[in-house]
Design an enzyme around this catalytic site. Structure first.
Site, PDB file in Angstrom:
ATOM      1  N   LYS A 244       0.850  -1.191   0.000  1.00  0.00           N
ATOM      2  CA  LYS A 244       0.000   0.000   0.000  1.00  0.00           C
ATOM      3  C   LYS A 244       0.886   1.241   0.000  1.00  0.00           C
ATOM      4  O   LYS A 244       1.835   1.320   0.771  1.00  0.00           O
ATOM      5  CB  LYS A 244      -0.919   0.003   1.229  1.00  0.00           C
ATOM      6  CG  LYS A 244      -2.012  -1.043   1.187  1.00  0.00           C
ATOM      7  CD  LYS A 244      -2.914  -0.946   2.410  1.00  0.00           C
ATOM      8  CE  LYS A 244      -3.927  -2.086   2.432  1.00  0.00           C
ATOM      9  NZ  LYS A 244      -4.945  -1.990   1.377  1.00  0.00           N
ATOM     10  N   ARG A 318      -9.809 -12.133   0.959  1.00  0.00           N
ATOM     11  CA  ARG A 318     -10.567 -13.213   0.316  1.00  0.00           C
ATOM     12  C   ARG A 318      -9.805 -14.535   0.346  1.00  0.00           C
ATOM     13  O   ARG A 318     -10.405 -15.598   0.332  1.00  0.00           O
ATOM     14  CB  ARG A 318     -10.932 -12.793  -1.110  1.00  0.00           C
ATOM     15  CG  ARG A 318      -9.758 -12.560  -2.010  1.00  0.00           C
ATOM     16  CD  ARG A 318     -10.119 -11.761  -3.256  1.00  0.00           C
ATOM     17  NE  ARG A 318     -10.354 -10.353  -2.949  1.00  0.00           N
ATOM     18  CZ  ARG A 318     -10.713  -9.436  -3.852  1.00  0.00           C
ATOM     19  NH1 ARG A 318     -10.889  -9.793  -5.111  1.00  0.00           N
ATOM     20  NH2 ARG A 318     -10.904  -8.186  -3.503  1.00  0.00           N
TER      21      ARG A 318
HETATM   22  N1  BES Z   1      -8.154  -4.298   3.930  1.00  0.00           N
HETATM   23  C1  BES Z   1      -8.278  -3.838   2.595  1.00  0.00           C
HETATM   24  C2  BES Z   1      -9.605  -3.105   2.333  1.00  0.00           C
HETATM   25  C3  BES Z   1      -9.823  -1.798   3.039  1.00  0.00           C
HETATM   26  C4  BES Z   1      -9.509  -0.611   2.405  1.00  0.00           C
HETATM   27  C5  BES Z   1     -10.388  -1.741   4.294  1.00  0.00           C
HETATM   28  C6  BES Z   1      -9.743   0.600   3.037  1.00  0.00           C
HETATM   29  C7  BES Z   1     -10.611  -0.554   4.940  1.00  0.00           C
HETATM   30  C8  BES Z   1     -10.298   0.631   4.307  1.00  0.00           C
HETATM   31  C9  BES Z   1      -8.214  -4.999   1.634  1.00  0.00           C
HETATM   32  O1  BES Z   1      -7.416  -6.063   2.013  1.00  0.00           O
HETATM   33  C10 BES Z   1      -7.670  -4.497   0.344  1.00  0.00           C
HETATM   34  O2  BES Z   1      -6.536  -4.101   0.327  1.00  0.00           O
HETATM   35  N2  BES Z   1      -8.477  -4.528  -0.703  1.00  0.00           N
HETATM   36  C11 BES Z   1      -8.081  -4.084  -1.986  1.00  0.00           C
HETATM   37  C12 BES Z   1      -8.485  -5.142  -2.982  1.00  0.00           C
HETATM   38  C13 BES Z   1      -7.970  -4.925  -4.375  1.00  0.00           C
HETATM   39  C14 BES Z   1      -6.477  -5.117  -4.413  1.00  0.00           C
HETATM   40  C15 BES Z   1      -8.666  -5.883  -5.292  1.00  0.00           C
HETATM   41  C16 BES Z   1      -8.783  -2.776  -2.287  1.00  0.00           C
HETATM   42  O3  BES Z   1      -9.981  -2.656  -2.011  1.00  0.00           O
HETATM   43  O4  BES Z   1      -8.126  -1.851  -2.770  1.00  0.00           O
HETATM   44 MN    MN Z   2      -5.399  -5.783   1.404  1.00  0.00          MN
END
Ligand code: BES
Ligand code: MN
Ligand code: ZN
Length: 463
Positions: A244, A318
């Site tokens: 991230k 997931r």
């Molecule tokens: N934990 C995150 C989702 C999230 C984002 C929770 C902001 C709370 C606040 C999750 O694991 C994630 O990183 N999801 C990605 C998925 C993508 C790579 C398909 C996302 O939503 O950007």
């Molecule tokens: Mn994630």
């Protein structure tokens, strides 16, 4: 904060009046104070008067605005937090309970790491209540809010102090003296079971993964087949090798909020002796880019044998949920629900006031879940779940891939998960409301406990 039920008020200092009748104001206040409020009665629903004798608050109940009273309680709490005691007088039943709920939800603090925590601590010690409510109604709310506090504590606890093993241990501690059974599967057992999704996410971490199994099986349960609750327990999400960037990592200690919410809901059910058979499954790890970290292009064999092509290591939730959902099949459940801070697209779609639900369970379950959300204001809104989105998750080199297209990411994630469940299924994406960057009334900054009051209400009334 203690809540005492009294027959008569013992003092007139710091009085809160909760009513929809101006007559009630006259009955309970001295003439001068009553006259002051009478002038404002039609104008403002919440008002207060400060005299040398203390505060008097007036909360006028508004019809058809159930949450207004919780929010009014939060405003009152803003003043009470610096006082020690107050008296709540009301002619209302349901609204008084909501007011108490709002006060309790507002009375939470996470200040354990402050050297001068004592100075910051709310001073409020107790509320005396004179109202047509019963002791058991108060106890029920206190129990639920205690579970919410537990969830908030876990979510607010940073990764430096909450590993997967620590979370599992906290769950064991929570249920230690109860009839709830907890079994924690540790790394070697998870390897023996070949939980490939959970193990893949864990590869970049130096801390072991855990898989906690919690069972609440009261003697006279109303359901024959169990309800299984699955919660995402990523104690910290760096994104892994697809790391991230910028400040997208802020707040990712909250990525186990789904896990905490499911445990919190089971705890509230058990504390209040609700006769329902529930099983909780919590896969847990952190997601980091260390030495052996799983990488884009990897193909992972999941617990149920499905092969998954990894195309983004930040879509880790997931991966671990899939194994837990497949594990849930062995219980032949009536219904499987998961809660997860799963996607940023859920947050972008509906913001942070509402969870998103989707799934293939009968409509009646979604209706009951929605109604429970309205009742508790721990709200949830249903999204579509059509087949086309599953198409996006097919891979050329494996059975599935873990990444869908650019749009509707919350739904493609749900479709990925559905592949692993053989029973009626509801997926809840709580990424929006689980954790707040700024306080929103009785949901303070940080972990909110979203999902606990919702699922308690839903499961208690489940038909
Ligand atoms: N934990 C995150 C989702 C999230 C984002 C929770 C902001 C709370 C606040 C999750 O694991 C994630 O990183 N999801 C990605 C998925 C993508 C790579 C398909 C996302 O939503 O950007
Ligand atoms: Mn994630
Ligand atoms: Zn995540």
């Amino acid at each position: 904060m203690q809540v005492n039920l009294l027959k008569k008020p013992v003092s007139t200092q710091n009085l809160i009046l909760l009513t929809d009748q101006i007559q009630f104001v006259y009955q309970n206040l001295e003439k001068e104070t009553a006259q002051y409020f009478e002038k404002e009665w039609e104008k403002e629903a919440f008002q207060f008067l400060k005299t040398p004798k203390g505060y008097t608050f007036l909360v006028k109940i508004e019809k058809n605005n159930k949450d207004a009273v919780r929010k009014a309680a939060n405003k009152v709490h803003g003043y009470l937090s610096q006082l020690e005691n107050a008296i709540l007088i009301s002619d209302q039943n349901a609204m008084t309970l909501r007011f108490i709920e709002g006060l309790l939800l507002s009375d939470y603090q996470f200040i354990k790491y402050l050297t001068e925590a004592e100075k910051k601590k709310f001073k409020l010690q107790s509320i005396d209540v004179v109202a047509p409510i019963s002791k058991s109604e108060i106890v029920e709310i206190q129990n639920i809010i205690q579970s919410v506090y537990w969830v908030r504590d876990q979510v607010n606890e940073p990764a430096s102090h909450l590993s997967a093993e620590k979370l599992a241990h906290e769950i064991e501690k929570l249920f230690e003296k109860t009839e709830v059974k907890v079994e924690v599967l540790h790394q070697s057992k998870i390897e023996a079971l070949k939980m490939g999704g959970l193990l893949a996410v864990n590869k970049g971490s130096i801390a072991p993964a855990t898989f906690s199994i919690v069972e609440y099986k009261p003697k006279k349960a109303k359901n024959e087949k169990p309800i299984v609750l699955v919660g995402k327990g990523v104690v910290y999400d760096t994104g892994g090798l697809n790391i991230k960037t910028a400040n997208y990592m802020d707040g990712m200690k909250s990525d186990m909020a789904g896990a905490a919410a499911m445990i919190g809901a089971i705890d509230a059910l058990q504390k209040n002796n609700i006769p329902i058979h529930v099983i909780g499954l919590i896969p847990s790890t952190d997601n980091r880019p260390g030495g052996e970290a799983f990488a884009s292009g990897d193909i992972i064999k999941m617990y149920d044998g499905t092969t998954v092509e990894v195309l983004n290591t930040d879509a880790e939730g997931r991966m671990i949920l899939a194994d837990a959902l497949a594990y849930a099949n062995k219980y032949k459940p009536e219904l499987v629900i998961d809660a997860a801070t799963l996607t940023g697209s859920a947050v972008r779609a509906l913001g942070n006031r509402v969870s998103i639900s989707m799934g293939n369970a009968k409509d009646k379950y979604f209706k009951q879940l929605y109604d429970a959300g309205i009742e508790t204001h721990d709200r949830v809104f249903r999204f579509p779940f059509w087949e086309e989105w599953a198409e996006e998750m097919k891979s050329d080199v494996a059975d599935l891939k873990n990444l869908g297209g650019a749009n509707a990411g919350m739904i493609t994630a749900g479709k990925f998960l559905e592949h692993f469940v053989k029973y009626p299924y509801i997926h809840m994406d709580i990424a929006g409301p689980a954790y707040l960057e700024a306080a929103d009334s009785y949901n303070g900054k940080g972990g909110t406990g979203a999902g606990v009051r919702l699922l308690y209400q839903f499961l208690k009334n489940l038909k």
